[in-house]
Design a protein around this motif. Structure first.
Motif, PDB file in Angstrom:
ATOM      1  N   GLY A  67     -52.080  17.228 -26.746  1.00  0.00           N
ATOM      2  CA  GLY A  67     -51.338  18.293 -26.093  1.00  0.00           C
ATOM      3  C   GLY A  67     -51.873  18.587 -24.707  1.00  0.00           C
ATOM      4  N   ARG A  68     -52.884  17.822 -24.320  1.00  0.00           N
ATOM      5  CA  ARG A  68     -53.456  17.974 -22.974  1.00  0.00           C
ATOM      6  C   ARG A  68     -53.111  16.733 -22.157  1.00  0.00           C
ATOM      7  NH1 ARG A  68     -59.326  20.178 -25.164  1.00  0.00           N
ATOM      8  NH2 ARG A  68     -58.482  21.961 -26.328  1.00  0.00           N
ATOM      9  N   SER A  69     -54.004  16.342 -21.285  1.00  0.00           N
ATOM     10  CA  SER A  69     -53.702  15.192 -20.429  1.00  0.00           C
ATOM     11  C   SER A  69     -54.268  13.896 -20.982  1.00  0.00           C
ATOM     12  CB  SER A  69     -54.257  15.428 -19.020  1.00  0.00           C
ATOM     13  OG  SER A  69     -55.660  15.622 -19.064  1.00  0.00           O
ATOM     14  N   VAL A  70     -54.944  13.963 -22.139  1.00  0.00           N
ATOM     15  CA  VAL A  70     -55.514  12.756 -22.726  1.00  0.00           C
ATOM     16  C   VAL A  70     -54.988  12.579 -24.140  1.00  0.00           C
ATOM     17  CG1 VAL A  70     -57.628  12.850 -21.345  1.00  0.00           C
ATOM     18  CG2 VAL A  70     -57.553  13.979 -23.575  1.00  0.00           C
ATOM     19  N   VAL A  71     -55.044  11.343 -24.622  1.00  0.00           N
ATOM     20  CA  VAL A  71     -54.641  11.047 -25.991  1.00  0.00           C
ATOM     21  C   VAL A  71     -55.731  10.219 -26.660  1.00  0.00           C
ATOM     22  CG1 VAL A  71     -52.175  11.110 -25.501  1.00  0.00           C
ATOM     23  CG2 VAL A  71     -53.402   8.954 -25.304  1.00  0.00           C
ATOM     24  N   GLY A  72     -55.831  10.368 -27.978  1.00  0.00           N
ATOM     25  CA  GLY A  72     -56.769   9.570 -28.742  1.00  0.00           C
ATOM     26  C   GLY A  72     -56.109   8.274 -29.190  1.00  0.00           C
ATOM     27  N   VAL A  73     -56.872   7.193 -29.149  1.00  0.00           N
ATOM     28  CA  VAL A  73     -56.367   5.874 -29.529  1.00  0.00           C
ATOM     29  C   VAL A  73     -57.302   5.268 -30.567  1.00  0.00           C
ATOM     30  CG1 VAL A  73     -55.787   3.557 -28.749  1.00  0.00           C
ATOM     31  CG2 VAL A  73     -55.330   5.520 -27.261  1.00  0.00           C
ATOM     32  N   CYS A  74     -56.719   4.736 -31.633  1.00  0.00           N
ATOM     33  CA  CYS A  74     -57.495   4.030 -32.656  1.00  0.00           C
ATOM     34  C   CYS A  74     -56.898   2.648 -32.854  1.00  0.00           C
ATOM     35  CB  CYS A  74     -57.481   4.804 -33.975  1.00  0.00           C
ATOM     36  SG  CYS A  74     -58.271   3.910 -35.340  1.00  0.00           S
ATOM     37  N   LEU A  75     -57.737   1.634 -32.803  1.00  0.00           N
ATOM     38  CA  LEU A  75     -57.338   0.255 -33.070  1.00  0.00           C
ATOM     39  C   LEU A  75     -58.102  -0.240 -34.285  1.00  0.00           C
ATOM     40  CD1 LEU A  75     -57.274  -1.525 -29.579  1.00  0.00           C
ATOM     41  CD2 LEU A  75     -55.343  -1.250 -31.123  1.00  0.00           C
ATOM     42  N   VAL A  76     -57.411  -0.880 -35.198  1.00  0.00           N
ATOM     43  CA  VAL A  76     -58.074  -1.525 -36.328  1.00  0.00           C
ATOM     44  C   VAL A  76     -57.637  -2.975 -36.382  1.00  0.00           C
ATOM     45  CG1 VAL A  76     -56.275  -0.768 -37.950  1.00  0.00           C
ATOM     46  CG2 VAL A  76     -58.498  -1.485 -38.825  1.00  0.00           C
ATOM     47  N   ASP A  77     -58.606  -3.861 -36.505  1.00  0.00           N
ATOM     48  CA  ASP A  77     -58.324  -5.284 -36.669  1.00  0.00           C
ATOM     49  C   ASP A  77     -58.276  -5.549 -38.170  1.00  0.00           C
ATOM     50  OD1 ASP A  77     -58.198  -8.001 -36.811  1.00  0.00           O
ATOM     51  OD2 ASP A  77     -59.860  -8.390 -35.432  1.00  0.00           O
ATOM     52  N   CYS A  78     -57.054  -5.761 -38.698  1.00  0.00           N
ATOM     53  CA  CYS A  78     -56.884  -5.934 -40.145  1.00  0.00           C
ATOM     54  C   CYS A  78     -57.577  -7.178 -40.665  1.00  0.00           C
ATOM     55  CB  CYS A  78     -55.392  -5.993 -40.501  1.00  0.00           C
ATOM     56  SG  CYS A  78     -54.494  -4.480 -40.107  1.00  0.00           S
ATOM     57  N   SER A  79     -57.884  -8.135 -39.790  1.00  0.00           N
ATOM     58  CA  SER A  79     -58.519  -9.378 -40.235  1.00  0.00           C
ATOM     59  C   SER A  79     -60.017  -9.228 -40.426  1.00  0.00           C
ATOM     60  CB  SER A  79     -58.234 -10.499 -39.230  1.00  0.00           C
ATOM     61  OG  SER A  79     -58.844 -10.217 -37.977  1.00  0.00           O
ATOM     62  N   THR A  80     -60.622  -8.231 -39.788  1.00  0.00           N
ATOM     63  CA  THR A  80     -62.073  -8.035 -39.892  1.00  0.00           C
ATOM     64  C   THR A  80     -62.454  -6.631 -40.322  1.00  0.00           C
ATOM     65  OG1 THR A  80     -62.257  -7.385 -37.553  1.00  0.00           O
ATOM     66  CG2 THR A  80     -62.470  -9.746 -38.072  1.00  0.00           C
ATOM     67  N   ALA A  81     -61.475  -5.717 -40.419  1.00  0.00           N
ATOM     68  CA  ALA A  81     -61.723  -4.310 -40.763  1.00  0.00           C
ATOM     69  C   ALA A  81     -62.557  -3.601 -39.694  1.00  0.00           C
ATOM     70  CB  ALA A  81     -62.393  -4.178 -42.128  1.00  0.00           C
ATOM     71  N   SER A  82     -62.467  -4.075 -38.454  1.00  0.00           N
ATOM     72  CA  SER A  82     -63.195  -3.440 -37.343  1.00  0.00           C
ATOM     73  C   SER A  82     -62.346  -2.335 -36.730  1.00  0.00           C
ATOM     74  CB  SER A  82     -63.534  -4.487 -36.273  1.00  0.00           C
ATOM     75  OG  SER A  82     -64.349  -5.510 -36.803  1.00  0.00           O
ATOM     76  N   PHE A  83     -62.993  -1.172 -36.450  1.00  0.00           N
ATOM     77  CA  PHE A  83     -62.302  -0.043 -35.836  1.00  0.00           C
ATOM     78  C   PHE A  83     -62.783   0.150 -34.405  1.00  0.00           C
ATOM     79  CE2 PHE A  83     -61.472   0.919 -40.213  1.00  0.00           C
ATOM     80  CZ  PHE A  83     -60.306   1.662 -40.215  1.00  0.00           C
ATOM     81  N   TYR A  84     -61.847   0.553 -33.553  1.00  0.00           N
ATOM     82  CA  TYR A  84     -62.173   0.872 -32.167  1.00  0.00           C
ATOM     83  C   TYR A  84     -61.527   2.211 -31.835  1.00  0.00           C
ATOM     84  CZ  TYR A  84     -63.063  -4.153 -32.214  1.00  0.00           C
ATOM     85  OH  TYR A  84     -63.510  -5.401 -32.538  1.00  0.00           O
ATOM     86  N   LEU A  85     -62.321   3.168 -31.367  1.00  0.00           N
ATOM     87  CA  LEU A  85     -61.825   4.503 -31.047  1.00  0.00           C
ATOM     88  C   LEU A  85     -62.053   4.795 -29.572  1.00  0.00           C
ATOM     89  CD1 LEU A  85     -63.305   6.471 -34.096  1.00  0.00           C
ATOM     90  CD2 LEU A  85     -60.937   5.740 -33.799  1.00  0.00           C
ATOM     91  N   GLY A  86     -61.146   5.568 -28.985  1.00  0.00           N
ATOM     92  CA  GLY A  86     -61.321   5.956 -27.597  1.00  0.00           C
ATOM     93  C   GLY A  86     -60.279   6.955 -27.155  1.00  0.00           C
ATOM     94  N   ILE A  87     -60.366   7.374 -25.927  1.00  0.00           N
ATOM     95  CA  ILE A  87     -59.376   8.279 -25.349  1.00  0.00           C
ATOM     96  C   ILE A  87     -58.911   7.688 -24.021  1.00  0.00           C
ATOM     97  CG2 ILE A  87     -60.256  10.377 -26.448  1.00  0.00           C
ATOM     98  CD1 ILE A  87     -61.665  11.050 -23.815  1.00  0.00           C
TER      99      ILE A  87
END
Length: 208
Positions: free
Chosen positions: A179-199
């Motif tokens: 609701g501000r000027s930034v958004v949260g982003v989550c990426l998951v690689d289904c082949s390795t179960a690796s998560f990546y988080l950021g804004i």
């Protein structure tokens, strides 16, 4: 039993060709046309066998996907899906009655499903929920084996490691606005179960 079509040329009914419409009866040239659905005329539904009714009940709401429906030891594709399998996967086109059909052995499902997905389509996996003996012993219900849609595969949602190449990442992304000027982003690689988080800044979303 299926029989080989006399020719690779097939004729689809009007409601799948010249008179194609979505579930709300909008034609492909309508800006609101929904390619994920298809309108099936009641007159056509009345001609369906119980098995065809099972197929089209799933296909009508997943018209842009390829429905692979279990029938004995095979996963079969019908109608427009079978034509896709012939043209893109180079499978041999056969026919069940007047309806185009292609099939692959049950053990080869993953191999062919990933080829379909890599060609840009989703795959609807439809399984038999009972045996032929169970069906014969049933006192009520349709006189055909019960089948249900159990999973829909897309490139970002493959969770079957046998369907993934060892070097092939399979990313799924979720975005949440604060609701501000930034958004949260989550990426998951289904082949390795690796998560990546950021804004990221909302203005930069177009670059993702």
């Amino acid at each position: 039993l299926s029989k080989a079509a006399a020719s690779d040329e097939v004729t689809l009914p009007a409601w799948l060709s010249t008179d194609l419409k979505d579930a709300n009866k909008r034609r492909p040239d309508d800006p609101e046309y929904d390619p994920t659905t298809v309108y099936i005329p009641p007159s056509a539904e009345k001609t369906f066998t119980p098995f065809q009714a099972q197929f089209w009940e799933i296909k009508r709401n997943n018209f842009d996907a390829i429905v692979m429906i279990r029938k004995g030891k095979f996963y079969e594709m019908f109608s427009t899906d079978a034509i896709f399998a012939r043209d893109v996967l180079k499978l041999r086109l056969t026919a069940r009655g007047k309806e185009p059909m292609c099939g692959v052995p049950e053990k080869a499902f993953g191999e062919w499903a990933i080829k379909i997905i890599n060609a840009g389509k989703r795959v609807c996996k439809v399984e038999q929920m009972e045996t032929a003996v169970d069906q014969r012993n049933r006192k009520t219900g349709e006189k055909t084996i019960t089948r249900e849609l159990v999973q829909i595969y897309s490139l970002g949602t493959i969770d079957d490691f046998e369907m993934l190449e060892s070097s092939q990442p399979s990313f799924l992304m979720a975005i949440r606005s604060s609701g501000r000027s930034v958004v949260g982003v989550c990426l998951v690689d289904c082949s390795t179960a690796s998560f990546y988080l950021g804004i990221v800044n909302e203005d930069d979303l177009m670059d993702i």
